[in-house]
Enzyme design. Structure first.
Site, PDB file in Angstrom:
ATOM      1  N   ARG A  39       0.847  -1.202   0.000  1.00  0.00           N
ATOM      2  CA  ARG A  39       0.000   0.000   0.000  1.00  0.00           C
ATOM      3  C   ARG A  39       0.875   1.242   0.000  1.00  0.00           C
ATOM      4  O   ARG A  39       1.414   1.630   1.034  1.00  0.00           O
ATOM      5  CB  ARG A  39      -0.907  -0.016   1.235  1.00  0.00           C
ATOM      6  CG  ARG A  39      -1.807   1.200   1.372  1.00  0.00           C
ATOM      7  CD  ARG A  39      -2.687   1.072   2.618  1.00  0.00           C
ATOM      8  NE  ARG A  39      -3.591   2.188   2.761  1.00  0.00           N
ATOM      9  CZ  ARG A  39      -3.259   3.350   3.336  1.00  0.00           C
ATOM     10  NH1 ARG A  39      -2.052   3.540   3.823  1.00  0.00           N
ATOM     11  NH2 ARG A  39      -4.154   4.319   3.422  1.00  0.00           N
ATOM     12  N   SER A 112     -12.765  -1.960   1.601  1.00  0.00           N
ATOM     13  CA  SER A 112     -12.854  -1.305   2.918  1.00  0.00           C
ATOM     14  C   SER A 112     -14.277  -0.849   3.180  1.00  0.00           C
ATOM     15  O   SER A 112     -14.941  -0.329   2.275  1.00  0.00           O
ATOM     16  CB  SER A 112     -11.970  -0.047   2.963  1.00  0.00           C
ATOM     17  OG  SER A 112     -10.638  -0.373   2.724  1.00  0.00           O
ATOM     18  N   LYS A 141      -3.146   6.294   8.707  1.00  0.00           N
ATOM     19  CA  LYS A 141      -3.949   6.703   7.543  1.00  0.00           C
ATOM     20  C   LYS A 141      -4.411   8.134   7.759  1.00  0.00           C
ATOM     21  O   LYS A 141      -5.183   8.401   8.680  1.00  0.00           O
ATOM     22  CB  LYS A 141      -5.144   5.752   7.387  1.00  0.00           C
ATOM     23  CG  LYS A 141      -5.944   6.008   6.139  1.00  0.00           C
ATOM     24  CD  LYS A 141      -7.044   4.988   5.955  1.00  0.00           C
ATOM     25  CE  LYS A 141      -7.849   5.382   4.742  1.00  0.00           C
ATOM     26  NZ  LYS A 141      -8.897   4.502   4.400  1.00  0.00           N
TER      27      LYS A 141
HETATM   28  N1  3NM Z   1      -7.145   1.548   6.468  1.00  0.00           N
HETATM   29  P1  3NM Z   1      -2.258   0.988  11.632  1.00  0.00           P
HETATM   30  S1  3NM Z   1      -7.105   2.280   8.879  1.00  0.00           S
HETATM   31  C1  3NM Z   1      -4.775   1.359   5.848  1.00  0.00           C
HETATM   32  O1  3NM Z   1     -10.055   2.217   8.335  1.00  0.00           O
HETATM   33  C2  3NM Z   1      -5.831   1.638   6.814  1.00  0.00           C
HETATM   34  O2  3NM Z   1      -9.890   1.475   6.313  1.00  0.00           O
HETATM   35  C3  3NM Z   1      -7.938   1.854   7.476  1.00  0.00           C
HETATM   36  O3  3NM Z   1      -2.611   1.264  10.111  1.00  0.00           O
HETATM   37  C4  3NM Z   1      -9.401   1.860   7.375  1.00  0.00           C
HETATM   38  O4  3NM Z   1      -2.341  -0.487  11.821  1.00  0.00           O
HETATM   39  C5  3NM Z   1      -5.627   2.038   8.128  1.00  0.00           C
HETATM   40  O5  3NM Z   1      -0.839   1.498  11.776  1.00  0.00           O
HETATM   41  C6  3NM Z   1      -4.321   2.238   8.809  1.00  0.00           C
HETATM   42  O6  3NM Z   1      -3.233   1.756  12.467  1.00  0.00           O
HETATM   43  C7  3NM Z   1      -3.880   1.033   9.590  1.00  0.00           C
END
Ligand code: 3NM
Length: 215
Positions: A39, A112, A141
């Site tokens: 990503r 998502s 994010k």
């Molecule tokens: N998508 P971390 S939250 C790539 O809510 C991504 O769809 C999300 O990273 C969503 O594990 C997110 O460091 C970030 O929090 C996840």
């Protein structure tokens, strides 16, 4: 899609890495991650072109060696070009119906969703799994929505019945049990593994926590 692939689903882009991303990925693979998504998004992400493609190819080769599905976020053209195992798309990306017209029959397509409506639509369109989140707040994010919590996850699970769900957003080891009890089939993480002092060991512990629900 077999739920087992969602158990410990690691996501990484070059901008989430404090050391060589390939080194982090290999450590995570050694630790037992069950799926990987490349990503490249957000500040300092590679904007396409040859560097991104070469990184994708090297990541794909590592995933193949460890027999772990290799998915690409959003960039369907790149996923086709490097023969990925599928893609993960957000609500504003290419639709599943459009992707299915041009992708190999066995591609995995994940979508998502933050709420029941998005999740039900993704299921109806034929998503192989749904990434539900953000569950907790995350700094990874930049445009993440409001966290929906374990309660939000449970509501989506109840609405969707049996489709595979992976929880995402701010997940740490201590959350795993509750997330699995709230209907997730696995957990998806970036920083918990990519920023860990020992990504291999961290992936291993995530796996052992989720194994409890698979054995
Ligand atoms: N998508 P971390 S939250 C790539 O809510 C991504 O769809 C999300 O990273 C969503 O594990 C997110 O460091 C970030 O929090 C996840």
């Amino acid at each position: 899609m077999d739920n087992k692939y969602l158990q410990v689903y690691f996501i990484l882009g070059s901008n989430n890495a404090t050391q060589d991303p390939l080194e982090i990925l290999e450590q995570a693979l050694k630790g037992g991650i069950t799926c990987f998504q490349f990503r490249e998004k957000g500040t300092n992400a590679l904007m396409g072109g040859e560097t991104k493609k070469q990184l994708a190819i090297q990541m794909r080769d590592l995933c193949r060696f460890y027999d772990v599905p290799f998915l690409i976020n959003d960039d369907v053209d790149l996923a086709l070009e490097v023969d990925a195992d599928g893609v993960h798309v957000g609500q504003d990306d290419m639709s599943i119906l459009e992707i299915r017209k041009i992708c190999p029959a066995d591609w995995i397509i994940g979508v998502s969703a933050t709420n029941k409506e998005e999740a039900l639509q993704a299921k109806a369109e034929g998503a192989d799994y749904i990434g539900v989140g953000p569950i907790y707040s995350t700094n990874t994010k930049e445009d993440a929505k409001q966290p929906i919590g374990e309660k939000g996850l449970l509501e989506i699970r109840e609405a969707l019945s049996s489709i595979p769900i992976v929880a995402i957003g701010g997940i740490r080891l201590g959350h795993v049990m509750q997330l699995m009890k709230s209907g997730a089939n696995g957990v998806s993480v970036i920083s918990a593994i990519s920023h860990a002092l020992n990504p291999e060991q961290t992936a291993k512990v995530f796996l052992s926590h989720t194994n409890y629900f698979f054995l």
